[in-house]
Design an enzyme around this catalytic site. Sequence first.
Site, PDB file in Angstrom:
ATOM      1  N   ASP A  32      26.133 -36.680  10.413  1.00 33.87           N
ATOM      2  CA  ASP A  32      24.999 -36.521  10.986  1.00 33.87           C
ATOM      3  C   ASP A  32      24.954 -35.235  11.568  1.00 33.87           C
ATOM      4  O   ASP A  32      26.126 -34.640  11.737  1.00 33.87           O
ATOM      5  CB  ASP A  32      24.681 -37.771  11.856  1.00 33.87           C
ATOM      6  CG  ASP A  32      23.608 -37.425  12.671  1.00 33.87           C
ATOM      7  OD1 ASP A  32      22.380 -37.251  12.163  1.00 33.87           O
ATOM      8  OD2 ASP A  32      23.762 -37.775  13.717  1.00 33.87           O
ATOM      9  N   ASP A  61      22.155 -34.253  14.485  1.00 32.52           N
ATOM     10  CA  ASP A  61      21.633 -34.281  15.985  1.00 32.52           C
ATOM     11  C   ASP A  61      22.556 -35.444  16.630  1.00 32.52           C
ATOM     12  O   ASP A  61      22.288 -36.567  16.077  1.00 32.52           O
ATOM     13  CB  ASP A  61      20.084 -34.516  15.820  1.00 32.52           C
ATOM     14  CG  ASP A  61      19.401 -33.262  15.232  1.00 32.52           C
ATOM     15  OD1 ASP A  61      19.596 -32.265  15.706  1.00 32.52           O
ATOM     16  OD2 ASP A  61      18.481 -33.740  14.524  1.00 32.52           O
ATOM     17  N   ASP A 108      26.150 -40.636  15.316  1.00 28.44           N
ATOM     18  CA  ASP A 108      26.346 -41.181  16.982  1.00 28.44           C
ATOM     19  C   ASP A 108      25.177 -42.255  16.908  1.00 28.44           C
ATOM     20  O   ASP A 108      24.965 -42.565  18.284  1.00 28.44           O
ATOM     21  CB  ASP A 108      25.939 -39.909  17.685  1.00 28.44           C
ATOM     22  CG  ASP A 108      24.369 -39.708  17.341  1.00 28.44           C
ATOM     23  OD1 ASP A 108      23.846 -39.255  16.311  1.00 28.44           O
ATOM     24  OD2 ASP A 108      23.536 -39.479  18.288  1.00 28.44           O
TER      25      ASP A 108
END
Length: 225
Positions: free
Chosen positions: A11, A13, A171
Amino acid sequence: MTSLPRLAVFDVDGTLIDSQHNIVAAMGLAFRAQGLEEMTATAVRRIIGLSLVEAVARLRPDLPSSRHEAIAQSYKDAFFTLRSRPDHTEPLFPGAAEALALLEADNWLLGIATGKSRRGLLSMIERHGLQGRFVTLQTADGNPGKPHPAMVLQAMSEAGVEAENTVMIGDTSFDMQMARAARARAAGVVWGYHPPGDLLEAGAETMIEDFKGLPVALNALLERR
């Protein structure tokens, strides 16, 4: 250790770069441009990782789809303006570049699966000097948004790697759900935008404390069958 190819899909961001301040600012500008009250920073952080229209829809489910699309367009305009400012910054998290280099040296293939647009992703890659590092780039432009498994499935197809040798690193709970739906392995990071407990509940098989420990953690995860 398996001799079969291994793929680490990241991922962006909240995982590779710390971009929450820009995302929160752009969303605030977008809502104001549409004559709406701004959402709280906490609420915006909760939807980071989703495709843009889906993120807006989760923030304001009471609005019709036409307003969601209008807010999304205002967000794109605002983010482009913010990105053009000389003080714009979206730093890599500490140790990210070094961890990517270590994985490459260990013959891992690297990929991206992000809710960013392809234009935004390519801008980030260029800004941080990561050109040529990733063998597959999956964005919300050409795929269903997270947690749909399409981005991970397409990444595995392009890289020629089986699900059992693919790890999604992210995250948010959306990243973990996407990984599990694609039957890939799921590794959560503690420094991002969703609490670790949410990631574990969503299917994270391991939680990574910092980038320094990431290469060892990924190899250890694939050894657990």
